[in-house]
Design a protein around this motif. Structure first.
Motif, PDB file in Angstrom:
ATOM      1  N   TRP A 443       0.871  -1.169   0.000  1.00  0.00           N
ATOM      2  CA  TRP A 443       0.000   0.000   0.000  1.00  0.00           C
ATOM      3  C   TRP A 443       0.906   1.216   0.000  1.00  0.00           C
ATOM      4  CZ3 TRP A 443      -5.125   0.898  -0.637  1.00  0.00           C
ATOM      5  CH2 TRP A 443      -5.497   2.242  -0.510  1.00  0.00           C
ATOM      6  N   SER A 444       1.027   1.971  -1.068  1.00  0.00           N
ATOM      7  CA  SER A 444       0.104   1.946  -2.164  1.00  0.00           C
ATOM      8  C   SER A 444       0.886   2.100  -3.475  1.00  0.00           C
ATOM      9  CB  SER A 444      -0.863   3.115  -1.986  1.00  0.00           C
ATOM     10  OG  SER A 444      -1.693   3.263  -3.101  1.00  0.00           O
ATOM     11  N   LEU A 445       0.236   1.802  -4.582  1.00  0.00           N
ATOM     12  CA  LEU A 445       0.899   2.010  -5.871  1.00  0.00           C
ATOM     13  C   LEU A 445       1.359   3.466  -5.991  1.00  0.00           C
ATOM     14  CD1 LEU A 445       1.674   1.068  -8.753  1.00  0.00           C
ATOM     15  CD2 LEU A 445      -0.634   1.691  -9.478  1.00  0.00           C
ATOM     16  N   MET A 446       0.519   4.383  -5.537  1.00  0.00           N
ATOM     17  CA  MET A 446       0.863   5.811  -5.694  1.00  0.00           C
ATOM     18  C   MET A 446       0.256   6.614  -4.548  1.00  0.00           C
ATOM     19  SD  MET A 446      -1.799   6.671  -8.740  1.00  0.00           S
ATOM     20  CE  MET A 446      -2.828   5.231  -8.998  1.00  0.00           C
ATOM     21  N   ASP A 447       0.756   7.825  -4.372  1.00  0.00           N
ATOM     22  CA  ASP A 447       0.183   8.731  -3.373  1.00  0.00           C
ATOM     23  C   ASP A 447      -1.296   8.933  -3.679  1.00  0.00           C
ATOM     24  OD1 ASP A 447       2.636   9.096  -2.230  1.00  0.00           O
ATOM     25  OD2 ASP A 447       3.045  11.005  -3.244  1.00  0.00           O
ATOM     26  N   ASN A 448      -2.073   9.142  -2.613  1.00  0.00           N
ATOM     27  CA  ASN A 448      -3.510   9.305  -2.845  1.00  0.00           C
ATOM     28  C   ASN A 448      -4.155  10.069  -1.698  1.00  0.00           C
ATOM     29  OD1 ASN A 448      -4.088   7.237  -0.785  1.00  0.00           O
ATOM     30  ND2 ASN A 448      -3.280   5.798  -2.298  1.00  0.00           N
ATOM     31  N   PHE A 449      -5.459  10.206  -1.785  1.00  0.00           N
ATOM     32  CA  PHE A 449      -6.217  10.919  -0.767  1.00  0.00           C
ATOM     33  C   PHE A 449      -6.291  10.046   0.480  1.00  0.00           C
ATOM     34  CE2 PHE A 449     -10.283  11.755   1.351  1.00  0.00           C
ATOM     35  CZ  PHE A 449     -10.157  13.102   1.602  1.00  0.00           C
ATOM     36  N   GLU A 450      -5.562  10.441   1.517  1.00  0.00           N
ATOM     37  CA  GLU A 450      -5.431   9.600   2.712  1.00  0.00           C
ATOM     38  C   GLU A 450      -6.546   9.942   3.728  1.00  0.00           C
ATOM     39  OE1 GLU A 450      -4.075   6.867   3.461  1.00  0.00           O
ATOM     40  OE2 GLU A 450      -4.189   6.938   5.622  1.00  0.00           O
ATOM     41  N   TRP A 451      -7.781   9.805   3.274  1.00  0.00           N
ATOM     42  CA  TRP A 451      -8.957   9.983   4.128  1.00  0.00           C
ATOM     43  C   TRP A 451      -8.893  11.287   4.945  1.00  0.00           C
ATOM     44  CZ3 TRP A 451     -11.937   6.925   1.617  1.00  0.00           C
ATOM     45  CH2 TRP A 451     -11.468   5.721   1.141  1.00  0.00           C
ATOM     46  N   MET A 452      -9.051  11.220   6.241  1.00  0.00           N
ATOM     47  CA  MET A 452      -9.081  12.449   7.046  1.00  0.00           C
ATOM     48  C   MET A 452      -7.772  13.239   6.977  1.00  0.00           C
ATOM     49  SD  MET A 452     -12.018  12.638   7.977  1.00  0.00           S
ATOM     50  CE  MET A 452     -13.517  12.028   8.693  1.00  0.00           C
ATOM     51  N   ARG A 453      -6.702  12.597   6.560  1.00  0.00           N
ATOM     52  CA  ARG A 453      -5.406  13.265   6.505  1.00  0.00           C
ATOM     53  C   ARG A 453      -5.159  13.914   5.147  1.00  0.00           C
ATOM     54  NH1 ARG A 453      -4.443  14.284  11.337  1.00  0.00           N
ATOM     55  NH2 ARG A 453      -2.288  14.718  10.747  1.00  0.00           N
ATOM     56  N   GLY A 454      -6.153  13.829   4.263  1.00  0.00           N
ATOM     57  CA  GLY A 454      -6.040  14.492   2.968  1.00  0.00           C
ATOM     58  C   GLY A 454      -4.790  14.068   2.214  1.00  0.00           C
TER      59      GLY A 454
END
Ligand code: PNW
Length: 503
Positions: A443-454
């Motif tokens: 986790w993960s292939l790429m950076d992404n929207f990390e839920w509450m942590r944006g």
């Protein structure tokens, strides 16, 4: 003299450990490697082509925003448009499989299967076909947290009707993708859905109704999962020939001391955290773990409830859930220390999940710390977890469906490289000790929207430039190391990728 002997022995033990750590180790033949993402975290296209609203669309558009940097997944990594680049990255890494999730409301805009959005089906067909063209096996998660908002208005996972809603949704996916998708996860992380979403405010729908709502959710998630397993087993397996399981997030809880109380606290914490979901499916007899039934039952009675706040499973339900998984999908990141002492009384709200568990969970500050406050590197905890799963559930087939490390960004991610190496080393120790582990997913292939942590916490093997309209993806050092691990099917702690971070 004795001191000298002890000193020499320590020296030898130390050396053999060091040798073990530094030697090149091979993964089993047929071991498979992949990387994972989830729809809401990467896709964007939040209202494109007929997609309906999910609870995350609603949460991220609230004012004031509950997201730390007030960001949304409206565009995220824009994989709705950039899926070809995503597949190219999988190819660059040499992944055997890619674990992704389907957005329920992209396929069924109002949550129900009476209205199917063809544009949604088209998107996933394009993605799956592109993967297959490049020899990458699609590993599809049916539900990774983006519940249709319409269904949340009816109570979401706290409403028992969700068993039908979820089953009807899954059927659409089997019908449309099952000819090509052979690996399925029904539900990602029941604990995070139920406790964080319904028992607290740390995930949508932020219901914050602890002590009650997460247990209603728990039962419905288990039944929904089991019903979909049964559907696949009875109606699709013969023609489609795939495997289907569930991903459960498991944190190793370690007693702070050897005392009976601390051991019991750690055991209770494990049973609440993941045994709650794993025991009904994978244990010899099924049903909720006795620690869960006992603790919640006693507390509920003390608190004047007529029945346990944990809705019990009937004999029929126990049987439906029992054995409803072809493999155990383990999502794991970290370890916590657990203890119990009198200070636990009155420490947590009543009723609450934490009070029911009655364990105090702490961190050890000497463990390496990631950007995410909850995440520390403790490879021996991962090893203990795998051995415990083997022992407790009769050595089930295991896929690690998530494991990874967060930073604040940057391409030279040496701490992520160290984390992956140390966790994979622990995994190999577990394999050597007989654990039936078939694959591993970063986790993960790429950076992404990390839920509450944006976008403040980055988990990607690839860095994503969220300020560029192209959402440019660049491999990190960890991507190069992971690529080499996959290429050679070995863990070589001395391997150093070329300095210019380019594949
Ligand atoms: C996972 N824990 O959540 C989710 O499946 C991903 O969507 C998420 O991006 C990723 O981890 C990183 O946060 C978990 O502490 C987060 O036990 C934390 C835990 C478990 C799961």
């Amino acid at each position: 003299m004795t001191r000298l002997v002890i000193f020499c022995t320590l020296l030898l033990v130390g050396q053999s450990l060091a040798i073990k750590k530094s030697r090149v180790r091979k993964f089993p033949d047929n071991f498979i490697f992949g990387a994972s993402t989830a729809a809401y975290q990467i896709e964007g296209g939040w209202n494109d082509d007929g997609k309906g609203l999910s609870i995350w669309d609603v949460a991220t558009h609230m004012e004031p925003s509950p997201i730390i940097d007030a960001s949304t997944g409206d565009v995220a990594a824009d994989s709705y448009h950039l899926y070809k680049r995503d597949v190219e990255m999988m190819k660059e890494l040499g992944l055997h499989f890619y674990r992704f999730s389907v957005s329920w409301t992209r396929i069924l805009p109002n949550g129900f299967s009476n209205q199917i959005n063809q544009a949604g089906l088209d998107y996933y067909n394009r993605l799956i076909d592109e993967m297959l063209k490049n020899n990458i096996m699609p590993f599809l998660t049916i539900y990774h947290w983006d519940l249709p908002h319409k269904l949340q208005q009816l109570g979401g996972w706290a409403n028992p009707n969700i068993v039908d809603w979820f089953t009807n949704y899954a059927k659409v996916l089997f019908d449309n993708f099952g000819d090509r998708v052979k690996m399925w996860i029904t539900i990602n992380e029941p604990k995070q859905i139920c406790y964080e979403g319904y028992g607290s405010t740390s995930k949508a729908p932020m219901l914050n109704y602890t002590g009650v709502a997460e247990y209603l959710c728990s039962k419905n998630v288990l039944l929904a999962h089991a019903n979909v397993y049964k559907l696949y087993d009875e109606k699709y397996r013969e023609t489609q020939n795939g495997s289907i399981g569930i991903s459960i997030s498991c944190t190793w809880m370690h007693p702070v001391s050897d005392s009976y109380d601390d051991h019991q606290a750690a055991l209770d914490a494990r049973q609440f955290d993941w045994g709650q979901y794993a025991h009904p499916i994978f244990s010899k007899d099924g049903d909720y773990p006795k620690e869960l039934k006992l603790n919640i039952g006693l507390k509920s009675a003390e608190q004047g409830y007529r029945k346990s706040r944990l809705p019990l499973l009937s004999t029929k339900e126990v049987a439906l859930i029992h054995g409803s998984s072809d493999f155990f999908g383990v999502n794991t990141y970290t370890t916590k220390l657990a203890y119990r002492d009198p200070s636990v009384d009155g420490m947590y709200p009543i009723p609450s999940y934490m009070d029911d568990m009655s364990a105090i969970l702490i961190k050890d500050d000497s463990w390496p710390q990631a950007q995410s406050t909850w995440l520390q590197e403790v490879p021996w905890g991962f090893y203990n977890l795998l051995i415990d799963i083997k022992r407790r559930y009769n050595n089930p087939k295991v896929y690690i469906t998530e494991n990874g490390w967060s930073t604040s960004g940057g391409l030279v991610d040496e701490d992520r490289v160290r984390y992956y190496r140390n966790y994979l080393n622990a995994l190999l120790d577990a394999v050597e000790n007989g654990c039936n582990i078939k694959g591993y997913t970063a986790w993960s292939l790429m950076d992404n929207f990390e839920w509450m942590r944006g976008y403040t916490e980055r988990f990607g093997l690839y860095e994503v430039d969220f300020s560029s309209p192209q959402r440019t993806r660049t491999p990190r050092m960890s991507a190069l190391v992971y690529k080499e691990i996959i290429r050679t099917n070995t863990l070589d702690p001395t391997y150093e990728p070329e300095n210019d971070i380019a594949l």
